[in-house]
Motif scaffolding. Structure first.
Motif, PDB file in Angstrom:
ATOM      1  N   THR A   1       0.836  -1.190  -0.023  1.00 45.34           N
ATOM      2  CA  THR A   1       0.145   0.401  -0.136  1.00 45.34           C
ATOM      3  C   THR A   1       0.661   0.870  -0.343  1.00 45.34           C
ATOM      4  N   ILE A   2       0.809   2.241  -0.923  1.00 46.39           N
ATOM      5  CA  ILE A   2       1.837   3.664  -1.253  1.00 46.39           C
ATOM      6  C   ILE A   2       0.573   4.679  -0.970  1.00 46.39           C
ATOM      7  N   GLU A   3       1.571   5.804  -0.227  1.00 44.40           N
ATOM      8  CA  GLU A   3       0.730   6.826  -0.059  1.00 44.40           C
ATOM      9  C   GLU A   3       1.648   7.811  -0.423  1.00 44.40           C
ATOM     10  N   VAL A   4       1.418   9.069  -1.223  1.00 48.03           N
ATOM     11  CA  VAL A   4       2.283  10.139  -1.802  1.00 48.03           C
ATOM     12  C   VAL A   4       1.968  11.576  -1.838  1.00 48.03           C
ATOM     13  N   VAL A   5       2.698  11.750  -0.832  1.00 48.35           N
ATOM     14  CA  VAL A   5       2.775  13.436  -0.201  1.00 48.35           C
ATOM     15  C   VAL A   5       4.149  14.435  -0.589  1.00 48.35           C
TER      16      VAL A   5
ATOM     17  N   LEU B   1      -1.614  14.875   0.590  1.00 49.56           N
ATOM     18  CA  LEU B   1      -1.845  13.649   0.143  1.00 49.56           C
ATOM     19  C   LEU B   1      -2.167  13.587  -1.176  1.00 49.56           C
ATOM     20  N   LEU B   2      -1.028  13.200  -2.120  1.00 47.66           N
ATOM     21  CA  LEU B   2      -1.539  13.223  -3.860  1.00 47.66           C
ATOM     22  C   LEU B   2      -2.167  12.169  -4.094  1.00 47.66           C
ATOM     23  N   GLY B   3      -2.119  11.378  -3.648  1.00 51.82           N
ATOM     24  CA  GLY B   3      -2.257   9.869  -4.164  1.00 51.82           C
ATOM     25  C   GLY B   3      -2.107   8.866  -3.098  1.00 51.82           C
ATOM     26  N   THR B   4      -3.091   7.546  -3.811  1.00 56.64           N
ATOM     27  CA  THR B   4      -2.228   6.563  -3.190  1.00 56.64           C
ATOM     28  C   THR B   4      -2.878   5.147  -3.705  1.00 56.64           C
ATOM     29  N   GLY B   5      -2.835   3.914  -3.573  1.00 58.17           N
ATOM     30  CA  GLY B   5      -2.484   3.067  -4.206  1.00 58.17           C
ATOM     31  C   GLY B   5      -2.299   1.822  -3.055  1.00 58.17           C
TER      32      GLY B   5
ATOM     33  N   ASP C   1      -0.480   2.952   8.231  1.00 54.94           N
ATOM     34  CA  ASP C   1       0.054   2.851   8.286  1.00 54.94           C
ATOM     35  C   ASP C   1       1.960   3.019   6.818  1.00 54.94           C
ATOM     36  N   ALA C   2       0.914   3.542   5.812  1.00 57.01           N
ATOM     37  CA  ALA C   2       1.428   3.820   4.187  1.00 57.01           C
ATOM     38  C   ALA C   2       2.000   5.368   4.372  1.00 57.01           C
ATOM     39  N   HIS C   3       0.472   6.112   5.167  1.00 54.21           N
ATOM     40  CA  HIS C   3       0.320   7.666   5.483  1.00 54.21           C
ATOM     41  C   HIS C   3       1.769   7.551   6.761  1.00 54.21           C
ATOM     42  N   SER C   4       1.850   6.625   7.166  1.00 55.59           N
ATOM     43  CA  SER C   4       2.661   7.583   9.107  1.00 55.59           C
ATOM     44  C   SER C   4       4.247   6.699   7.825  1.00 55.59           C
ATOM     45  N   VAL C   5       4.321   5.780   7.211  1.00 57.26           N
ATOM     46  CA  VAL C   5       5.516   6.229   7.240  1.00 57.26           C
ATOM     47  C   VAL C   5       6.383   7.284   6.193  1.00 57.26           C
ATOM     48  N   ALA C   6       5.136   7.699   4.811  1.00 55.98           N
ATOM     49  CA  ALA C   6       5.631   9.109   4.297  1.00 55.98           C
ATOM     50  C   ALA C   6       5.707   9.956   5.297  1.00 55.98           C
ATOM     51  N   VAL C   7       5.204   9.940   5.883  1.00 56.06           N
ATOM     52  CA  VAL C   7       5.162  11.494   6.997  1.00 56.06           C
ATOM     53  C   VAL C   7       7.029  11.101   7.855  1.00 56.06           C
ATOM     54  N   VAL C   8       6.885  10.512   8.348  1.00 59.10           N
ATOM     55  CA  VAL C   8       8.755  10.376   8.761  1.00 59.10           C
ATOM     56  C   VAL C   8       9.067  10.257   7.746  1.00 59.10           C
ATOM     57  N   ALA C   9       9.366  10.081   6.211  1.00 59.36           N
ATOM     58  CA  ALA C   9      10.417  10.317   5.181  1.00 59.36           C
ATOM     59  C   ALA C   9      10.270  12.139   4.908  1.00 59.36           C
ATOM     60  N   VAL C  10       9.051  12.408   5.356  1.00 58.05           N
ATOM     61  CA  VAL C  10       9.511  13.920   4.732  1.00 58.05           C
ATOM     62  C   VAL C  10       9.799  14.470   6.319  1.00 58.05           C
ATOM     63  N   ARG C  11       9.505  14.537   7.394  1.00 53.80           N
ATOM     64  CA  ARG C  11      10.051  15.132   8.577  1.00 53.80           C
ATOM     65  C   ARG C  11      11.337  14.474   9.465  1.00 53.80           C
ATOM     66  N   THR C  12      11.921  13.362   8.142  1.00 59.68           N
ATOM     67  CA  THR C  12      12.976  12.692   8.837  1.00 59.68           C
ATOM     68  C   THR C  12      14.442  13.015   8.348  1.00 59.68           C
ATOM     69  N   LYS C  13      15.574  14.231   8.533  1.00 58.45           N
ATOM     70  CA  LYS C  13      16.350  14.208   7.882  1.00 58.45           C
ATOM     71  C   LYS C  13      17.582  13.348   7.566  1.00 58.45           C
ATOM     72  N   THR C  14      17.319  12.206   8.600  1.00 55.26           N
ATOM     73  CA  THR C  14      18.677  11.605   8.574  1.00 55.26           C
ATOM     74  C   THR C  14      18.006   9.764   8.637  1.00 55.26           C
ATOM     75  N   LEU C  15      17.321   9.488   7.016  1.00 54.63           N
ATOM     76  CA  LEU C  15      16.703   8.189   6.714  1.00 54.63           C
ATOM     77  C   LEU C  15      17.881   8.277   6.184  1.00 54.63           C
ATOM     78  N   ARG C  16      18.675   6.301   6.350  1.00 52.59           N
ATOM     79  CA  ARG C  16      19.211   6.025   5.262  1.00 52.59           C
ATOM     80  C   ARG C  16      18.599   5.594   4.693  1.00 52.59           C
ATOM     81  N   VAL C  17      19.660   6.274   3.486  1.00 51.22           N
ATOM     82  CA  VAL C  17      19.431   5.918   1.721  1.00 51.22           C
ATOM     83  C   VAL C  17      19.724   5.091   1.237  1.00 51.22           C
ATOM     84  N   LEU C  18      18.801   4.108   0.310  1.00 45.32           N
ATOM     85  CA  LEU C  18      19.791   2.639   0.368  1.00 45.32           C
ATOM     86  C   LEU C  18      20.714   2.309  -1.145  1.00 45.32           C
ATOM     87  N   GLN C  19      21.555   1.164  -0.290  1.00 47.04           N
ATOM     88  CA  GLN C  19      22.174   1.852  -1.926  1.00 47.04           C
ATOM     89  C   GLN C  19      22.047   0.113  -2.053  1.00 47.04           C
TER      90      GLN C  19
END
Length: 392
Positions: free
Chosen positions: A20-24, A30-34, A107-125
């Motif tokens: 499940t995804i949410e686009v913000v 909110l811009l989209g869900t699916g 869950d998808a909403h909370s994950v998106a919000v964390v990504a917007v608010r947290t600048k120290t998340l790991r960029v996966l490689q």
């Protein structure tokens, strides 16, 4: 500017069969869900939907667990992916709604919000070598569990065939000798002996596979230029698991943060005038178990670790407390060695990407575990700066 030029975050709540995804946007609008299946058609549909926003970043919850397959597929397709620890997503869900009830959409909403608010998340490689190392570690662990189960079944049968002669830690040679000494005549006894012989054959085969897997792990660890095995008690299995789960050591600011992640840093449990600390049960429990194996090995052998352990015992600490102190020192030694390995790899091959050497990149691998810890789990000042170093 139009919508197409806007950078968006796609929060993903992954499951084995669906996502499940949410686009913000950067203002959490909110811009989209699916909701999409994770098979080939569903994944293609999700990517097609996401391409509505050319400037996009995916935020996947738990990229080391359920979200790993999806994160890997996105990385292989050249997408930018962030890892969102489940603990952070749960906090946002609790604060936004006042309760912690879960649905895929929330869950998808909370994950998106964390990504917007947290600048120290790991960029996966994407790191194929580390992913292969992780799979080899998991394979050997599965073989070890299979061996334990086989031994348990074999011992139960031998205890019935030879009452009073059962051994706690039986070897294949001992089991063969015990089976050779018994010749039952009744049908039940013959059946029991035949099944025991089959279990013994399976045990022999499993041990051969374990030996082969261990040799392969050692080869991969050495190929990555790691010197973790120079530390007493750290063999191929321990070193491989540490490398697979740590990934890029540069994501840990210091040895205290690393100790919090390994669960070897005690937690402050002081109250009022009482000053005390307690055992941390947080962190990566697999790596904590590996450090425990190294600690027990050092205590059994003539090492600096044994001297340190005995000194702590002489100071009045109980056995488990002394072991925990030793585990912290081993954690510091591992951190120091990983930093040295990373520095050597970076100096030796400045042009090599993260797939070539551990620590050559400032980005973490998709196989890493999140280093984020609770505010109540902040690391405490560790032992003396000196850590256990290899001798000889």
């Amino acid at each position: 500017m139009g919508q197409e030029a806007e950078h968006v975050v796609i929060g993903v709540d992954p499951h084995k069969l669906s996502a499940t995804i949410e686009v913000v946007d950067h203002q959490e609008k909110l811009l989209g869900t699916g909701r999409f299946t994770t098979d080939k058609a569903g994944y293609a549909a999700m990517l097609k939907y996401a391409k509505t926003w050319p400037e996009r970043t995916w935020a996947v919850e738990g990229s080391n667990g359920t979200g790993r397959p999806l994160a890997q597929r996105l990385l292989e397709d050249g997408e930018q992916v962030l890892d969102v620890p489940a603990k952070l997503a749960a906090r946002v869900r609790l604060f936004d709604t006042g309760h912690n009830r879960k649905t895929d959409a929330r869950d998808a909403h909370s994950v998106a919000v964390v990504a917007v608010r947290t600048k120290t998340l790991r960029v996966l490689q994407l790191d194929g070598e580390l992913e292969a190392l992780r799979m080899l570690c998991d394979r050997r662990e599965a073989l070890t569990r299979r061996r334990v189960q086989t031994v348990d079944r074999l011992q139960a049968l031998l205890a019935e065939l030879l009452p009073g002669q059962a051994k706690r830690d039986i070897t294949t040679g001992q089991a063969k000798a015990m089976l050779a000494s018994v010749r039952p005549r009744d049908i039940a006894g013959k059946t029991r002996r035949r099944i025991a012989a089959e279990e013994l054959a399976e045990l022999v085969a499993v041990e051969v596979k374990i030996k082969k897997a261990t040799a392969e792990l050692k080869q991969v660890v050495l190929a990555r230029g790691s010197r973790l095995m120079d530390i007493h008690g750290v063999g191929p299995v321990v070193a491989a698991r540490i490398l697979a789960d740590v990934g890029d050591i540069s994501r840990f600011a210091d040895r205290n943060r690393f100790a919090s992640w390994t669960g070897t840093a005690p937690l402050d449990a002081s109250s009022g005038e009482q000053n005390r600390h307690r055992l941390s049960r947080a962190g990566n429990r697999r790596v904590n178990h590996m450090i425990h194996i190294a600690a027990i090995s050092q205590i059994r052998l003539d090492t600096d670790g044994r001297v340190y352990y005995r000194r702590k015992r002489a100071e009045g600490k109980k056995s488990l407390e002394a072991i925990r102190c030793l585990k912290r020192r081993i954690s510091d030694a591992i951190y120091r060695q990983l930093r040295e390995d990373a520095a050597a790899a970076a100096a030796g091959s400045a042009g090599t990407g993260p797939g070539g050497h551990c620590g050559a990149s400032q980005e973490s691998s998709a196989v890493d575990l999140p280093p984020h810890i609770d505010t109540s789990d902040q690391s405490l000042p560790g032992p003396a700066e000196e850590t256990l170093r290899p001798t000889g």
